[in-house]
Scaffold this active site. Structure first.
Site, PDB file in Angstrom:
ATOM      1  N   THR A 140       0.829  -1.203   0.000  1.00  0.00           N
ATOM      2  CA  THR A 140       0.000   0.000   0.000  1.00  0.00           C
ATOM      3  C   THR A 140       0.867   1.258   0.000  1.00  0.00           C
ATOM      4  O   THR A 140       1.956   1.277   0.595  1.00  0.00           O
ATOM      5  CB  THR A 140      -0.945   0.000   1.221  1.00  0.00           C
ATOM      6  N   SER A 175      -1.439   3.507  10.389  1.00  0.00           N
ATOM      7  CA  SER A 175      -2.394   2.637  11.095  1.00  0.00           C
ATOM      8  C   SER A 175      -1.743   1.279  11.305  1.00  0.00           C
ATOM      9  O   SER A 175      -0.738   0.950  10.665  1.00  0.00           O
ATOM     10  CB  SER A 175      -3.673   2.454  10.269  1.00  0.00           C
ATOM     11  N   TYR A 177      -2.928  -1.433  10.352  1.00  0.00           N
ATOM     12  CA  TYR A 177      -3.041  -2.126   9.063  1.00  0.00           C
ATOM     13  C   TYR A 177      -1.861  -1.765   8.154  1.00  0.00           C
ATOM     14  O   TYR A 177      -1.170  -2.645   7.628  1.00  0.00           O
ATOM     15  CB  TYR A 177      -4.367  -1.780   8.375  1.00  0.00           C
ATOM     16  N   HIS A 178      -1.653  -0.450   7.969  1.00  0.00           N
ATOM     17  CA  HIS A 178      -0.564  -0.038   7.080  1.00  0.00           C
ATOM     18  C   HIS A 178       0.781  -0.556   7.603  1.00  0.00           C
ATOM     19  O   HIS A 178       1.666  -0.940   6.832  1.00  0.00           O
ATOM     20  CB  HIS A 178      -0.538   1.487   6.938  1.00  0.00           C
ATOM     21  N   LYS A 181       1.619  -4.019   6.554  1.00  0.00           N
ATOM     22  CA  LYS A 181       2.151  -4.094   5.184  1.00  0.00           C
ATOM     23  C   LYS A 181       3.647  -3.780   5.163  1.00  0.00           C
ATOM     24  O   LYS A 181       4.388  -4.292   4.327  1.00  0.00           O
ATOM     25  CB  LYS A 181       1.401  -3.102   4.279  1.00  0.00           C
TER      26      LYS A 181
HETATM   27  P1  NAD Z   1     -10.865  -7.637   0.464  1.00  0.00           P
HETATM   28  O1  NAD Z   1     -10.996  -7.769   1.942  1.00  0.00           O
HETATM   29  O2  NAD Z   1     -12.100  -7.450  -0.313  1.00  0.00           O
HETATM   30  O3  NAD Z   1     -10.067  -8.896  -0.118  1.00  0.00           O
HETATM   31  C1  NAD Z   1      -9.158  -9.645   0.628  1.00  0.00           C
HETATM   32  C2  NAD Z   1      -9.548 -11.110   0.544  1.00  0.00           C
HETATM   33  O4  NAD Z   1      -8.594 -11.884   1.259  1.00  0.00           O
HETATM   34  C3  NAD Z   1     -10.919 -11.384   1.192  1.00  0.00           C
HETATM   35  O5  NAD Z   1     -11.741 -12.132   0.310  1.00  0.00           O
HETATM   36  C4  NAD Z   1     -10.567 -12.165   2.455  1.00  0.00           C
HETATM   37  O6  NAD Z   1     -11.577 -13.093   2.823  1.00  0.00           O
HETATM   38  C5  NAD Z   1      -9.260 -12.836   2.060  1.00  0.00           C
HETATM   39  N1  NAD Z   1      -8.398 -13.141   3.205  1.00  0.00           N
HETATM   40  C6  NAD Z   1      -7.999 -12.315   4.190  1.00  0.00           C
HETATM   41  N2  NAD Z   1      -7.246 -12.973   5.079  1.00  0.00           N
HETATM   42  C7  NAD Z   1      -7.167 -14.252   4.650  1.00  0.00           C
HETATM   43  C8  NAD Z   1      -6.546 -15.410   5.147  1.00  0.00           C
HETATM   44  N3  NAD Z   1      -5.866 -15.402   6.311  1.00  0.00           N
HETATM   45  N4  NAD Z   1      -6.656 -16.560   4.457  1.00  0.00           N
HETATM   46  C9  NAD Z   1      -7.341 -16.605   3.277  1.00  0.00           C
HETATM   47  N5  NAD Z   1      -7.966 -15.526   2.754  1.00  0.00           N
HETATM   48  C10 NAD Z   1      -7.872 -14.359   3.446  1.00  0.00           C
HETATM   49  O7  NAD Z   1      -9.842  -6.444   0.195  1.00  0.00           O
HETATM   50  P2  NAD Z   1      -9.509  -5.680  -1.167  1.00  0.00           P
HETATM   51  O8  NAD Z   1     -10.006  -4.293  -1.048  1.00  0.00           O
HETATM   52  O9  NAD Z   1      -9.877  -6.509  -2.340  1.00  0.00           O
HETATM   53  O10 NAD Z   1      -7.935  -5.611  -1.068  1.00  0.00           O
HETATM   54  C11 NAD Z   1      -7.120  -6.655  -1.576  1.00  0.00           C
HETATM   55  C12 NAD Z   1      -5.668  -6.366  -1.197  1.00  0.00           C
HETATM   56  O11 NAD Z   1      -5.247  -5.137  -1.775  1.00  0.00           O
HETATM   57  C13 NAD Z   1      -5.446  -6.241   0.296  1.00  0.00           C
HETATM   58  O12 NAD Z   1      -4.196  -6.819   0.627  1.00  0.00           O
HETATM   59  C14 NAD Z   1      -5.408  -4.757   0.522  1.00  0.00           C
HETATM   60  O13 NAD Z   1      -4.632  -4.443   1.642  1.00  0.00           O
HETATM   61  C15 NAD Z   1      -4.779  -4.268  -0.768  1.00  0.00           C
HETATM   62  N6  NAD Z   1      -5.154  -2.904  -1.147  1.00  0.00           N
HETATM   63  C16 NAD Z   1      -6.472  -2.560  -1.347  1.00  0.00           C
HETATM   64  C17 NAD Z   1      -6.801  -1.263  -1.739  1.00  0.00           C
HETATM   65  C18 NAD Z   1      -8.219  -0.810  -1.956  1.00  0.00           C
HETATM   66  O14 NAD Z   1      -8.442   0.392  -2.164  1.00  0.00           O
HETATM   67  N7  NAD Z   1      -9.209  -1.707  -1.956  1.00  0.00           N
HETATM   68  C19 NAD Z   1      -5.772  -0.331  -1.941  1.00  0.00           C
HETATM   69  C20 NAD Z   1      -4.445  -0.713  -1.730  1.00  0.00           C
HETATM   70  C21 NAD Z   1      -4.141  -2.004  -1.341  1.00  0.00           C
HETATM   71  N1  USQ Z   2     -11.514   9.812   4.194  1.00  0.00           N
HETATM   72  C1  USQ Z   2     -12.379  10.875   4.302  1.00  0.00           C
HETATM   73  N2  USQ Z   2     -13.728  10.610   4.358  1.00  0.00           N
HETATM   74  C2  USQ Z   2     -14.226   9.345   4.299  1.00  0.00           C
HETATM   75  C3  USQ Z   2     -13.323   8.269   4.186  1.00  0.00           C
HETATM   76  C4  USQ Z   2     -11.976   8.535   4.128  1.00  0.00           C
HETATM   77  O1  USQ Z   2     -11.974  12.045   4.345  1.00  0.00           O
HETATM   78  O2  USQ Z   2     -15.451   9.189   4.364  1.00  0.00           O
HETATM   79  C5  USQ Z   2     -10.067  10.069   4.130  1.00  0.00           C
HETATM   80  C6  USQ Z   2      -9.264   9.320   5.191  1.00  0.00           C
HETATM   81  O3  USQ Z   2      -9.217  10.042   6.401  1.00  0.00           O
HETATM   82  C7  USQ Z   2      -7.909   9.188   4.517  1.00  0.00           C
HETATM   83  C8  USQ Z   2      -8.256   9.111   3.032  1.00  0.00           C
HETATM   84  O4  USQ Z   2      -9.592   9.577   2.886  1.00  0.00           O
HETATM   85  O5  USQ Z   2      -7.136  10.348   4.708  1.00  0.00           O
HETATM   86  C9  USQ Z   2      -8.189   7.703   2.495  1.00  0.00           C
HETATM   87  O6  USQ Z   2      -9.016   6.874   3.291  1.00  0.00           O
HETATM   88  P1  USQ Z   2      -9.675   5.555   2.684  1.00  0.00           P
HETATM   89  O7  USQ Z   2     -10.583   4.973   3.704  1.00  0.00           O
HETATM   90  O8  USQ Z   2     -10.211   5.820   1.331  1.00  0.00           O
HETATM   91  O9  USQ Z   2      -8.369   4.656   2.450  1.00  0.00           O
HETATM   92  P2  USQ Z   2      -7.359   4.020   3.465  1.00  0.00           P
HETATM   93  O10 USQ Z   2      -7.867   3.938   4.835  1.00  0.00           O
HETATM   94  O11 USQ Z   2      -6.040   4.692   3.280  1.00  0.00           O
HETATM   95  O12 USQ Z   2      -7.285   2.523   2.923  1.00  0.00           O
HETATM   96  C10 USQ Z   2      -7.587   2.178   1.577  1.00  0.00           C
HETATM   97  C11 USQ Z   2      -7.760   0.673   1.534  1.00  0.00           C
HETATM   98  C12 USQ Z   2      -6.445   0.010   1.931  1.00  0.00           C
HETATM   99  C13 USQ Z   2      -5.317   0.557   1.080  1.00  0.00           C
HETATM  100  C14 USQ Z   2      -5.251   2.074   1.096  1.00  0.00           C
HETATM  101  C15 USQ Z   2      -4.288   2.632   0.075  1.00  0.00           C
HETATM  102  O13 USQ Z   2      -8.813   0.279   2.408  1.00  0.00           O
HETATM  103  O14 USQ Z   2      -6.575  -1.401   1.774  1.00  0.00           O
HETATM  104  O15 USQ Z   2      -4.101   0.044   1.532  1.00  0.00           O
HETATM  105  O16 USQ Z   2      -6.541   2.591   0.728  1.00  0.00           O
HETATM  106  S1  USQ Z   2      -3.414   4.053   0.662  1.00  0.00           S
HETATM  107  O17 USQ Z   2      -4.390   5.029   1.152  1.00  0.00           O
HETATM  108  O18 USQ Z   2      -2.659   4.571  -0.436  1.00  0.00           O
HETATM  109  O19 USQ Z   2      -2.576   3.599   1.761  1.00  0.00           O
END
Ligand code: NAD
Ligand code: USQ
Length: 357
Positions: A140, A175, A177-178, A181
């Protein structure tokens, strides 16, 4: 395709299958369980994984295999690798929400154990059963945080006391979460250096949209769309809020700037990485986004296009529930995927209107 039942995983699985790759999806449905835990749900009516796979076969004539299990179980992961013998591993299978990881200690620990242990199991299974395979791991952009200097793609040249070296770019995640990663990135880098594995860390920005060529083929193939405050991401949330006439929730000053990309570009990037693998021993880092916006500008864009469509869309500043810089410098490099051939789908009025409709 680890995490192939998720928001990004399912459309990617179909896309790679359509491109002629043999795809096996691995998932334990953690995401569906977390939504149930929070009383949240996907806005789109998603089918079970088994039904999705049946529908994909009916529509495309192609098979996607599925193995249900938990990546934190080392015996399960070893078994999958022994049976599937993958050439490439796309690893989406983690807990993806920053707010979820910050609910309390239990959720922070779950997130870090799930993500870090799962990825470690994948690395060990690669070492033992698929040492020539290429790992594409979803990282991320938030690993870098918001430093007051330009963000590079994974590495930075540092001059120190007359000597210089190219070293991993410093990480300041916002966070638990981050942070998980960041731990993953270090572990993967280690495995490449010490075990000669090959990997690409895809430091992705915030993804928006739900429609791809494959999801459009049949409504049973649609992917999930979350809009709640824990799992909904910025632009996706703003669009739903605009449609239902709820104020667009810009947190704090709204100057939080992030990299964004359309879901069709997520899929394109993963395919480019898969078809142009890293070399043995190489740990590549690609910053996977196409443009950067502040959340305020993003919300104002939705407000303007929404008004043009007759929607009652209005930006409303709300107190920021997160601890983050609300105004800051942000300039992140993102050239490596473009060099591989990425053709970005940028956010214009038509795309916003499309999302709103
Ligand atoms: P998502 O939660 O929809 O998909 C993740 C999938 O992984 C889910 O289906 C979940 O059930 C599965 N999973 C989680 N832990 C597991 C485990 N221990 N064993 C087997 N399966 C497991 O999330 P997403 O939004 O599709 O994101 C996918 C990936 O991309 C994540 O790693 C997320 O951190 C990353 N990512 C997402 C975004 C975004 O904006 N959606 C942005 C940047 C990075
Ligand atoms: N935000 C708002 N209003 C909202 C929701 C979010 O202002 O209603 C703001 C948040 O405070 C943050 C930004 O928008 O500053 C991004 O938040 P987000 O919820 O869209 O994204 P984030 O929490 O960063 O996480 C998402 C995905 C995660 C991925 C990440 C990429 O859930 O899996 O890793 O985006 S990044 O942001 O580049 O780290």
């Amino acid at each position: 395709m680890l995490g192939g039942d998720g928001y990004l995983g399912w459309p990617t699985a179909m896309h790679l299958s359509a491109a002629g790759h043999e795809v096996t999806v691995v998932d334990n449905f953690l995401r569906r369980a977390m939504a149930t835990e929070l009383g949240a749900d996907s806005l789109t009516p998603i089918q079970s994984l088994q039904e999705r796979i049946r529908a994909w076969k009916a529509v495309s004539g192609r098979n996607i295999d599925a193995v249900i299990g938990d990546l934190t179980d080392p015996y399960f992961v070893d078994q999958v690798f022994k049976e599937v013998r993958p050439d490439g591993i796309v690893h989406y299978g983690e807990q993806p929400s920053a707010p979820y990881s910050m609910i309390d200690r239990k959720h922070a620990v779950l997130t870090q154990r799930n993500n870090v242990e799962g990825t470690l199991n994948v690395l060990f299974a690669m070492r033992d059963f698929a040492s020539d395979a290429h790992l594409m791991k979803l990282g991320t952009m938030g690993e870098y945080g918001t430093p007051d200097i330009d963000i590079e793609e994974g590495f930075i040249e540092i001059n120190h006391k007359g000597r210089s070296d190219v070293l991993p770019y410093p990480k300041l995640p916002g966070s638990m979460y981050h942070l998980s990663k960041v731990h993953d990135s270090h572990n993967i880098h280690f495995a490449c250096r010490v075990w000669n594995l090959r990997a690409t860390d895809l430091n992705q920005g915030v993804v928006y949209g739900i429609r791809t060529d494959e999801t459009d083929l049949d409504e049973r193939l649609c992917t999930r769309f979350d809009y709640d405050e824990v799992f909904g991401t910025a632009l996706n949330r703003f669009c739903v809020q605009a449609v239902v006439g709820y104020p667009l929730t810009v947190y704090g000053k709204g100057g939080q700037t992030r990299g964004f990309l359309n879901i069709v570009d997520t899929i394109q990037c993963v395919r480019l990485a898969l078809e142009n693998p890293a070399s043995a021993g190489e740990f590549r880092v690609f910053n996977q986004f196409t443009e950067q916006f502040s959340v305020r500008d993003l919300a104002l864009h939705v407000e303007r296009v929404g008004e043009g469509l007759g929607l009652n869309a209005e930006v409303k500043g709300v107190q920021d529930p997160r601890i983050e810089a609300e105004e800051h410098y942000y300039n992140a490099a993102h050239t490596k995927l473009l060099e591989l051939g990425l053709k970005p789908h940028l956010l214009d009025d038509d795309v916003v209107a499309h999302l709103l409709q």
